[in-house]
Every structure is written in structure tokens, then in C-alpha cells.
Scaffold this motif. Sequence first.
Motif, PDB file in Angstrom:
ATOM      1  N   LEU A  55       0.905  -1.378  -0.063  1.00 20.87           N
ATOM      2  CA  LEU A  55       0.026  -0.054   0.025  1.00 20.87           C
ATOM      3  C   LEU A  55       0.704   1.141  -0.182  1.00 20.87           C
ATOM      4  O   LEU A  55       1.954   1.431   0.652  1.00 20.87           O
ATOM      5  N   SER A  56       0.392   2.391  -0.793  1.00 22.24           N
ATOM      6  CA  SER A  56       1.018   3.697  -0.592  1.00 22.24           C
ATOM      7  C   SER A  56       0.852   4.285   0.749  1.00 22.24           C
ATOM      8  O   SER A  56       0.073   3.739   1.424  1.00 22.24           O
ATOM      9  N   ASP A  57       1.653   5.057   1.135  1.00 30.62           N
ATOM     10  CA  ASP A  57       1.469   5.866   2.332  1.00 30.62           C
ATOM     11  C   ASP A  57      -0.026   6.522   2.433  1.00 30.62           C
ATOM     12  O   ASP A  57      -0.615   6.371   3.542  1.00 30.62           O
ATOM     13  N   LYS A  58      -0.422   7.037   1.450  1.00 34.59           N
ATOM     14  CA  LYS A  58      -1.695   7.428   1.308  1.00 34.59           C
ATOM     15  C   LYS A  58      -2.759   6.496   1.616  1.00 34.59           C
ATOM     16  O   LYS A  58      -3.803   6.662   2.646  1.00 34.59           O
ATOM     17  N   ASP A  59      -2.912   5.490   1.203  1.00 33.32           N
ATOM     18  CA  ASP A  59      -3.730   4.175   1.083  1.00 33.32           C
ATOM     19  C   ASP A  59      -3.885   3.756   2.416  1.00 33.32           C
ATOM     20  O   ASP A  59      -4.651   3.277   3.133  1.00 33.32           O
ATOM     21  N   LEU A  60      -2.329   3.762   3.057  1.00 30.39           N
ATOM     22  CA  LEU A  60      -2.212   3.040   4.293  1.00 30.39           C
ATOM     23  C   LEU A  60      -2.769   3.876   5.194  1.00 30.39           C
ATOM     24  O   LEU A  60      -3.563   3.543   6.425  1.00 30.39           O
ATOM     25  N   ILE A  61      -2.795   5.158   5.148  1.00 30.18           N
ATOM     26  CA  ILE A  61      -3.489   6.199   6.150  1.00 30.18           C
ATOM     27  C   ILE A  61      -4.913   6.079   5.809  1.00 30.18           C
ATOM     28  O   ILE A  61      -5.877   6.097   7.075  1.00 30.18           O
ATOM     29  N   GLY A  62      -5.409   5.807   4.733  1.00 32.61           N
ATOM     30  CA  GLY A  62      -7.022   5.541   4.584  1.00 32.61           C
ATOM     31  C   GLY A  62      -7.141   4.437   5.305  1.00 32.61           C
ATOM     32  O   GLY A  62      -8.524   4.417   5.913  1.00 32.61           O
ATOM     33  N   VAL A  63      -6.648   3.255   5.120  1.00 34.32           N
ATOM     34  CA  VAL A  63      -7.111   1.888   5.646  1.00 34.32           C
ATOM     35  C   VAL A  63      -6.961   2.182   7.403  1.00 34.32           C
ATOM     36  O   VAL A  63      -7.865   1.666   8.096  1.00 34.32           O
ATOM     37  N   MET A  64      -5.780   3.053   7.626  1.00 37.10           N
ATOM     38  CA  MET A  64      -5.913   3.191   9.218  1.00 37.10           C
ATOM     39  C   MET A  64      -6.406   4.285   9.735  1.00 37.10           C
ATOM     40  O   MET A  64      -6.201   4.969  10.891  1.00 37.10           O
ATOM     41  N   THR A  65      -7.714   4.680   9.104  1.00 37.54           N
ATOM     42  CA  THR A  65      -8.656   5.919   9.611  1.00 37.54           C
ATOM     43  C   THR A  65     -10.034   5.140   9.744  1.00 37.54           C
ATOM     44  O   THR A  65     -10.741   4.500   8.847  1.00 37.54           O
ATOM     45  N   GLU A  71      -5.419   6.380  12.943  1.00 38.87           N
ATOM     46  CA  GLU A  71      -4.772   5.446  13.973  1.00 38.87           C
ATOM     47  C   GLU A  71      -3.421   5.800  13.852  1.00 38.87           C
ATOM     48  O   GLU A  71      -2.568   5.002  13.433  1.00 38.87           O
ATOM     49  N   THR A  72      -2.908   7.185  14.277  1.00 40.71           N
ATOM     50  CA  THR A  72      -1.457   7.557  14.110  1.00 40.71           C
ATOM     51  C   THR A  72      -0.415   6.674  15.062  1.00 40.71           C
ATOM     52  O   THR A  72       0.557   6.655  14.474  1.00 40.71           O
ATOM     53  N   ASP A  73      -0.751   5.930  16.112  1.00 40.25           N
ATOM     54  CA  ASP A  73       0.073   5.335  16.637  1.00 40.25           C
ATOM     55  C   ASP A  73       0.468   3.891  15.965  1.00 40.25           C
ATOM     56  O   ASP A  73       1.618   3.692  16.033  1.00 40.25           O
ATOM     57  N   ASN A  74      -0.488   3.410  15.314  1.00 32.97           N
ATOM     58  CA  ASN A  74      -0.219   2.138  14.537  1.00 32.97           C
ATOM     59  C   ASN A  74       0.744   2.605  13.539  1.00 32.97           C
ATOM     60  O   ASN A  74       1.636   1.930  13.105  1.00 32.97           O
ATOM     61  N   LEU A  75       0.382   3.795  12.928  1.00 29.84           N
ATOM     62  CA  LEU A  75       1.080   4.179  11.676  1.00 29.84           C
ATOM     63  C   LEU A  75       2.607   4.495  12.110  1.00 29.84           C
ATOM     64  O   LEU A  75       3.449   4.280  11.175  1.00 29.84           O
ATOM     65  N   GLN A  76       2.564   5.038  13.132  1.00 29.82           N
ATOM     66  CA  GLN A  76       3.978   5.243  13.774  1.00 29.82           C
ATOM     67  C   GLN A  76       4.828   4.285  13.901  1.00 29.82           C
ATOM     68  O   GLN A  76       5.947   4.098  13.658  1.00 29.82           O
ATOM     69  N   ALA A  77       4.068   2.932  14.201  1.00 29.91           N
ATOM     70  CA  ALA A  77       4.739   1.748  14.862  1.00 29.91           C
ATOM     71  C   ALA A  77       5.141   1.257  13.269  1.00 29.91           C
ATOM     72  O   ALA A  77       6.360   0.553  13.084  1.00 29.91           O
ATOM     73  N   ILE A  78       4.339   1.197  12.482  1.00 32.97           N
ATOM     74  CA  ILE A  78       4.554   0.716  10.937  1.00 32.97           C
ATOM     75  C   ILE A  78       5.955   1.447  10.331  1.00 32.97           C
ATOM     76  O   ILE A  78       6.788   0.951   9.789  1.00 32.97           O
ATOM     77  N   ALA A  79       5.971   2.942  10.542  1.00 36.90           N
ATOM     78  CA  ALA A  79       6.975   3.694  10.056  1.00 36.90           C
ATOM     79  C   ALA A  79       8.367   3.195  10.549  1.00 36.90           C
ATOM     80  O   ALA A  79       9.230   3.093  10.121  1.00 36.90           O
ATOM     81  N   VAL A  80       8.123   2.936  11.885  1.00 39.26           N
ATOM     82  CA  VAL A  80       9.534   2.576  12.590  1.00 39.26           C
ATOM     83  C   VAL A  80      10.022   1.239  12.020  1.00 39.26           C
ATOM     84  O   VAL A  80      11.163   1.087  12.146  1.00 39.26           O
ATOM     85  N   ALA A 117       0.733  14.296  15.098  1.00 44.81           N
ATOM     86  CA  ALA A 117       0.636  13.047  15.832  1.00 44.81           C
ATOM     87  C   ALA A 117       1.635  13.087  16.778  1.00 44.81           C
ATOM     88  O   ALA A 117       2.507  13.596  17.150  1.00 44.81           O
ATOM     89  N   ALA A 118       0.960  12.528  18.157  1.00 44.66           N
ATOM     90  CA  ALA A 118       1.714  12.577  19.203  1.00 44.66           C
ATOM     91  C   ALA A 118       2.920  11.569  19.200  1.00 44.66           C
ATOM     92  O   ALA A 118       2.921  10.558  18.661  1.00 44.66           O
ATOM     93  N   PRO A 119       4.224  11.930  19.821  1.00 45.29           N
ATOM     94  CA  PRO A 119       5.281  11.123  19.714  1.00 45.29           C
ATOM     95  C   PRO A 119       5.388   9.853  20.561  1.00 45.29           C
ATOM     96  O   PRO A 119       5.828   9.883  21.610  1.00 45.29           O
TER      97      PRO A 119
END
Length: 217
Positions: A55-65, A71-80, A117-119
Motif C-alpha cells: 500500500l502507498s502511504d496515502k492508502d495506508l493512512i486511509g485504511v488506518m482511519t 490511527e497515528t500510533d499504529n502508523l508510527q509503529a509501521i513507520a518505525v 501526531a503525538a510522539p
Amino acid sequence: MFQRDYFMRMIGQMTEAVGQIMQLKREMKHDEALLIIDELLDKRFGLSGKLIRSLSDKDLIGVMTTNGVVETDNLQAIAVLMKQEAELLEAQGKEEASFIHYLKSLHLFMRLSLLGAAPTLVEPAKEAEQLLDKLKLYELPEETKLLRAEWHEGESQFDQADNVLHELLEDGAIPKEEVVDFYRRLLLYDDEKLLSGGLSREELEQGVEELAAKTQQ
């Protein structure tokens, strides 16, 4: 309370996993570290690791919304995890695959920063800065440059946003009007904020005039 407990467990699991990955990297056990990442991606986020990677970053954010809430915490974990995977692939000499993962991590961190997003695990803006420095010798894709310009503007790094926009303009990727609109947005700020961002009001006004004249030619 349930949501807080869930996030605390997630943070604890991610912190422990990243610690294991870093230890395995030090021991040069790259394949074992990659297996830990695979397992986390497959089991932690309700999506398969294969889908997350595709998934692109845009699509991943869409799925995680959900209901308009990202869901910024999950997205932050994925980015890490994407960054960790990129480092492991780089250590294995897989430069092309590593570059793709670095880019995905960079995009996610910039978007998380723009979302405010909160760190919870790391500081998204700091991570984005570090990844940009890491990739400074590479020619970044157009979509990355566009997002980078938006991110620099959001971080009040106006001179850096200006540099990226002019690079895109020279490449024919954006019209002159887009840069003019950028200058006009900045002119709404006071002089102190503009100067702290690396541009003066005079430079902006001159830029608007020059680009407007070119547009009329």
C-alpha cells in the motif's frame, strides 16, 4: 481505559521488539531480525505484512482511519518497522529494496508530522529530518518532493520548502502558479516568523512579481 491499555501494550511490545531487532543487528543476524519484523507486521495491525508493504502511504493512512480518526500510533509503529527493515536490507547490500522502505518510512513520518501526531514511539518530525539527511544523495521521486515541500512549509522551514518547489518548477512538475500561491500564503505571516523560516517579505514579494510576469509571457 481499554484504548489506553491497548496503546500501552502496543508501545511496550514495539519497544521490546525494536530492542531485539537492534541487538540482532549488532550480532549481524539480519535474517532473524527481519523475521521479527515480518511477524509484527502480520499480527500487530490487522493487515498482512505483504499488504502493508504494497500500500502507498496515502492508502495506508486511509485504511488506518476509522470514523475520520487516523490511527497515528499504529502508523508510527509501521513507520518505525519500515525504517528498521530498510536498515537491515541496506546491511545485506539490497540497496534498491532498502531505498523503497526508507522512502515509505519517510513518507509516513512526514504525514504523521503534518497530522500533529503525538510522539508515542518516536518524534515524527525528527525521524523525517533524519531520513531526509540519510537520503540526501539520492534523487527523490516527484511525489516525495511534493510531500517534502508541504512538510517543510508545515514545519515553518520556508526556505527549504522554497528550494524544493523551485526544483519541481524547473523539472516541469508543477506550474508557476503553485509557487506563487506558496509565496502568497507566506505573506500572511508576520516578518518575524518569515525571517525565522529563512525568507524575508521582500524576497517573497519579489518572487511573486517575477513569477507573475513569467506567467503572463
